[in-house]
Design a protein around this motif. Structure first.
Motif, PDB file in Angstrom:
ATOM      1  N   ASP A 130       0.810  -1.225   0.000  1.00  0.00           N
ATOM      2  CA  ASP A 130       0.000   0.000   0.000  1.00  0.00           C
ATOM      3  C   ASP A 130       0.837   1.266   0.000  1.00  0.00           C
ATOM      4  N   GLU A 131       2.139   1.164   0.326  1.00  0.00           N
ATOM      5  CA  GLU A 131       3.000   2.343   0.355  1.00  0.00           C
ATOM      6  C   GLU A 131       3.455   2.768  -1.036  1.00  0.00           C
ATOM      7  N   LEU A 132       3.194   1.932  -2.031  1.00  0.00           N
ATOM      8  CA  LEU A 132       3.511   2.289  -3.419  1.00  0.00           C
ATOM      9  C   LEU A 132       2.402   3.162  -4.000  1.00  0.00           C
ATOM     10  N   PRO A 133       2.720   3.984  -5.008  1.00  0.00           N
ATOM     11  CA  PRO A 133       1.663   4.730  -5.709  1.00  0.00           C
ATOM     12  C   PRO A 133       0.649   3.764  -6.305  1.00  0.00           C
ATOM     13  N   ALA A 134      -0.605   4.199  -6.385  1.00  0.00           N
ATOM     14  CA  ALA A 134      -1.686   3.328  -6.867  1.00  0.00           C
ATOM     15  C   ALA A 134      -1.367   2.710  -8.222  1.00  0.00           C
ATOM     16  N   GLY A 135      -0.734   3.480  -9.095  1.00  0.00           N
ATOM     17  CA  GLY A 135      -0.432   2.987 -10.428  1.00  0.00           C
ATOM     18  C   GLY A 135       0.633   1.914 -10.472  1.00  0.00           C
ATOM     19  N   ARG A 136       1.392   1.734  -9.394  1.00  0.00           N
ATOM     20  CA  ARG A 136       2.466   0.740  -9.360  1.00  0.00           C
ATOM     21  C   ARG A 136       2.021  -0.595  -8.779  1.00  0.00           C
ATOM     22  N   ARG A 137       0.986  -0.588  -7.965  1.00  0.00           N
ATOM     23  CA  ARG A 137       0.644  -1.791  -7.199  1.00  0.00           C
ATOM     24  C   ARG A 137       0.243  -2.959  -8.096  1.00  0.00           C
ATOM     25  N   GLY A 138      -0.567  -2.702  -9.105  1.00  0.00           N
ATOM     26  CA  GLY A 138      -0.984  -3.777  -9.999  1.00  0.00           C
ATOM     27  C   GLY A 138       0.192  -4.385 -10.737  1.00  0.00           C
ATOM     28  N   ALA A 139       1.150  -3.534 -11.146  1.00  0.00           N
ATOM     29  CA  ALA A 139       2.338  -4.029 -11.841  1.00  0.00           C
ATOM     30  C   ALA A 139       3.176  -4.909 -10.922  1.00  0.00           C
ATOM     31  N   VAL A 140       3.267  -4.546  -9.651  1.00  0.00           N
ATOM     32  CA  VAL A 140       4.019  -5.341  -8.684  1.00  0.00           C
ATOM     33  C   VAL A 140       3.374  -6.717  -8.519  1.00  0.00           C
ATOM     34  N   VAL A 141       2.049  -6.753  -8.415  1.00  0.00           N
ATOM     35  CA  VAL A 141       1.353  -8.042  -8.319  1.00  0.00           C
ATOM     36  C   VAL A 141       1.648  -8.896  -9.550  1.00  0.00           C
ATOM     37  N   SER A 142       1.665  -8.268 -10.733  1.00  0.00           N
ATOM     38  CA  SER A 142       1.971  -9.007 -11.965  1.00  0.00           C
ATOM     39  C   SER A 142       3.384  -9.589 -11.919  1.00  0.00           C
ATOM     40  N   ARG A 143       4.345  -8.805 -11.432  1.00  0.00           N
ATOM     41  CA  ARG A 143       5.731  -9.292 -11.359  1.00  0.00           C
ATOM     42  C   ARG A 143       5.856 -10.426 -10.341  1.00  0.00           C
ATOM     43  N   ILE A 144       5.099 -10.344  -9.258  1.00  0.00           N
ATOM     44  CA  ILE A 144       5.111 -11.434  -8.272  1.00  0.00           C
ATOM     45  C   ILE A 144       4.583 -12.715  -8.896  1.00  0.00           C
ATOM     46  N   ASN A 145       3.523 -12.611  -9.682  1.00  0.00           N
ATOM     47  CA  ASN A 145       2.978 -13.797 -10.357  1.00  0.00           C
ATOM     48  C   ASN A 145       3.958 -14.351 -11.378  1.00  0.00           C
ATOM     49  N   GLU A 146       4.669 -13.474 -12.080  1.00  0.00           N
ATOM     50  CA  GLU A 146       5.665 -13.922 -13.056  1.00  0.00           C
ATOM     51  C   GLU A 146       6.822 -14.661 -12.376  1.00  0.00           C
ATOM     52  N   TYR A 147       7.083 -14.332 -11.114  1.00  0.00           N
ATOM     53  CA  TYR A 147       8.151 -14.977 -10.339  1.00  0.00           C
ATOM     54  C   TYR A 147       7.899 -16.473 -10.207  1.00  0.00           C
ATOM     55  N   GLY A 148       6.613 -16.855 -10.196  1.00  0.00           N
ATOM     56  CA  GLY A 148       6.267 -18.273 -10.153  1.00  0.00           C
ATOM     57  C   GLY A 148       5.653 -18.694  -8.836  1.00  0.00           C
ATOM     58  N   SER A 149       4.562 -19.439  -8.915  1.00  0.00           N
ATOM     59  CA  SER A 149       3.858 -19.843  -7.701  1.00  0.00           C
ATOM     60  C   SER A 149       4.568 -20.967  -6.954  1.00  0.00           C
ATOM     61  N   ASP A 150       5.678 -21.474  -7.507  1.00  0.00           N
ATOM     62  CA  ASP A 150       6.446 -22.507  -6.813  1.00  0.00           C
ATOM     63  C   ASP A 150       7.416 -21.906  -5.800  1.00  0.00           C
ATOM     64  N   HIS A 151       7.540 -20.569  -5.789  1.00  0.00           N
ATOM     65  CA  HIS A 151       8.452 -19.904  -4.853  1.00  0.00           C
ATOM     66  C   HIS A 151       7.675 -19.401  -3.636  1.00  0.00           C
TER      67      HIS A 151
END
Length: 285
Positions: free
Chosen positions: A140-161
């Motif tokens: 929540d400390e990130l700007p609103a426009g960045r949060r969705g992109a961060v979630v996308s990068r977390i998913n790209e990291y892989g659900s096995d991690h």
């Protein structure tokens, strides 16, 4: 050692760790609510965990507790839990690249090249590629426009991690409107009970007959009122305890404020009085 010192600095165990409870947002066979000491078991069961809670609910303290528990039980060669501030993820880069940069800045000794089966690599990057458990605090400390992109990068990291993320609820749900974090168990921290508030203030402050009597009666009479809403928040309770710790202080000020002010005004009063209270306590020593 670092997180032991942080715990002491935050006064987490003075007089004792607040018994923060949480509920599973999508419960299956899990318990309806669990407590502070059970965060390790919850993570081991889920491996990917999102911790939600309002401001001051105890998300960061709970994340630190988890890091300490994981370090205490860690076996040689297993991933290392690393606490990371989401607020530093300002550039649109992969999770591995961001972690690499954070490790290199916080631990310069990791910014060296080593030989691996894949060739010569930077040690920080080798660790970021799967040798750590990222504990990402404060989406929540990130700007609103960045949060969705961060979630996308977390998913790209892989659900096995394995991974942990903390956030306020509203900001998290807005960020995952496109897609939630894969295979993550979501828990939400609950407010403290009035009984816990009364016990914490009684045991954590200098006692004098009746000093908290009016405050406690007000909480009992108005359990859904402004003062109760404020003091059942762990951060606000800690601030109130610090501000009114000394016997000569008058905690009934909070009753008067709660009757004529907003929650923001009452919180501002506690925040404004915190630093002077801390300094005066140290000057007396």
């Amino acid at each position: 050692r670092e997180w032991d010192a942080e715990d002491r600095f935050r006064g987490t165990h003075d007089p004792w760790a607040l018994p923060v409870e949480w509920r599973h947002v999508h419960p299956t066979s899990k318990q309806a609510t669990e407590q502070y000491a059970g965060i390790y078991a919850t993570f081991i069961d889920a491996r990917r965990l999102v911790i939600l809670g309002r401001a001051g609910a105890g998300k960061s303290v709970l994340a630190i507790k988890l890091v300490r528990d994981l370090l205490a039980s860690r076996e040689s060669g297993s991933p290392i839990p690393v606490m990371l501030s989401a607020a530093t993820w300002i550039d649109d880069q992969s999770l591995t690249s961001w972690i690499t940069g954070q490790l290199a800045r916080s631990q310069p000794g990791l910014n060296v090249r080593i030989r691996s089966p894949e060739g010569t690599v930077v040690l920080a990057e080798a660790l970021a590629s799967g040798k750590i458990i990222p504990v990402i605090d404060g989406l929540d400390e990130l700007p609103a426009g960045r949060r969705g992109a961060v979630v996308s990068r977390i998913n790209e990291y892989g659900s096995d991690h394995p991974l942990v993320l903390t956030s306020r609820p509203e900001e998290y749900y807005e960020a995952i409107r496109g897609r939630p974090i894969s295979k993550a168990d979501v828990i939400e921290l609950q407010s403290l009970s009035i009984a816990t508030v009364k016990r914490y203030l009684t045991e954590g402050t200098e006692e004098s007959p009746g000093r908290w009597k009016r405050v406690f009666k007000h909480l009992d009479d108005m359990p859904t009122g402004l003062l109760a809403w404020t003091l059942t928040n762990p951060l606000m309770l800690y601030l109130a305890r610090t501000l009114y710790e000394a016997e000569g202080s008058d905690p009934t000020q909070m009753i008067m404020l709660s009757g004529a002010a907003s929650s923001e005004d009452l919180e501002a009063h506690l925040i404004a009085g915190f630093v002077p209270a801390v300094y005066s306590k140290h000057l007396e020593r």
